[in-house]
Scaffold this motif. Structure first.
Motif, PDB file in Angstrom:
ATOM      1  N   ILE A 159       0.796  -1.104  -0.071  1.00 50.74           N
ATOM      2  CA  ILE A 159      -0.245   0.166  -0.085  1.00 50.74           C
ATOM      3  C   ILE A 159       0.902   1.327  -0.056  1.00 50.74           C
ATOM      4  O   ILE A 159       0.620   2.122  -0.922  1.00 50.74           O
ATOM      5  CB  ILE A 159      -0.875   0.171   1.279  1.00 50.74           C
ATOM      6  N   LEU A 160       1.844   1.135   0.739  1.00 53.85           N
ATOM      7  CA  LEU A 160       2.766   2.496   0.929  1.00 53.85           C
ATOM      8  C   LEU A 160       3.612   2.732  -0.509  1.00 53.85           C
ATOM      9  O   LEU A 160       3.774   3.721  -0.958  1.00 53.85           O
ATOM     10  CB  LEU A 160       3.681   2.310   1.917  1.00 53.85           C
ATOM     11  N   MET A 161       3.978   1.497  -1.099  1.00 52.73           N
ATOM     12  CA  MET A 161       4.490   1.651  -2.619  1.00 52.73           C
ATOM     13  C   MET A 161       3.607   2.098  -3.386  1.00 52.73           C
ATOM     14  O   MET A 161       4.028   3.017  -4.274  1.00 52.73           O
ATOM     15  CB  MET A 161       5.004   0.130  -2.650  1.00 52.73           C
ATOM     16  N   PHE A 162       2.269   1.920  -3.424  1.00 56.40           N
ATOM     17  CA  PHE A 162       1.364   2.306  -4.470  1.00 56.40           C
ATOM     18  C   PHE A 162       1.294   3.649  -4.141  1.00 56.40           C
ATOM     19  O   PHE A 162       1.085   4.601  -5.217  1.00 56.40           O
ATOM     20  CB  PHE A 162       0.085   1.619  -4.111  1.00 56.40           C
ATOM     21  N   VAL A 163       1.150   4.262  -3.110  1.00 52.91           N
ATOM     22  CA  VAL A 163       1.178   5.687  -2.573  1.00 52.91           C
ATOM     23  C   VAL A 163       2.375   6.602  -2.854  1.00 52.91           C
ATOM     24  O   VAL A 163       2.205   7.649  -3.743  1.00 52.91           O
ATOM     25  CB  VAL A 163       0.740   5.879  -0.976  1.00 52.91           C
ATOM     26  N   VAL A 164       3.318   6.005  -2.663  1.00 53.30           N
ATOM     27  CA  VAL A 164       4.661   6.661  -3.313  1.00 53.30           C
ATOM     28  C   VAL A 164       4.563   6.703  -4.721  1.00 53.30           C
ATOM     29  O   VAL A 164       4.962   7.842  -5.437  1.00 53.30           O
ATOM     30  CB  VAL A 164       5.876   6.042  -2.583  1.00 53.30           C
ATOM     31  N   ILE A 165       4.340   5.493  -5.356  1.00 54.05           N
ATOM     32  CA  ILE A 165       4.365   5.678  -6.914  1.00 54.05           C
ATOM     33  C   ILE A 165       3.305   6.499  -7.439  1.00 54.05           C
ATOM     34  O   ILE A 165       3.590   7.560  -8.359  1.00 54.05           O
ATOM     35  CB  ILE A 165       4.057   4.236  -7.532  1.00 54.05           C
TER      36      ILE A 165
END
Length: 91
Positions: free
Chosen positions: A11-17
């Motif tokens: 989820i954090l990776m998606f938000v950062v991307i």
């Protein structure tokens, strides 16, 4: 709680991307659309392929530009926002 802990990095990776890749691209596309809509006859422009000219006619999706060697009919999407802004900033 254990399942949330395993999905949290994804989820954090998606938000950062989203914030570093998708959102800036959407802003750039919006700015280019506004630039295309704001073009008018007499504007000095540069195409993405490097042609310099002045707009002599405008249609819905195309523009006729006058260059030193004649007139060219191009797509509005071929006009570069960045290079045209730099050209007009110098003048």
């Amino acid at each position: 709680m254990g399942q949330l802990g395993t999905f949290l990095p994804f989820i954090l990776m998606f938000v950062v991307i989203y914030f570093f890749m998708i959102m800036p691209q959407q802003k750039k596309l919006k700015k280019e659309k506004e630039f295309e809509a704001g073009l008018k006859v007499g504007d000095k422009i540069v195409t993405k392929s490097g042609f310099h000219g002045k707009i002599s006619e405008l249609n819905d999706a195309t523009a006729v530009i006058e260059t030193m060697s004649g007139k060219l009919k191009i797509e509005k999407s071929a006009i570069s926002l960045e290079m045209s802004a730099a050209l007009n900033k110098k003048a």
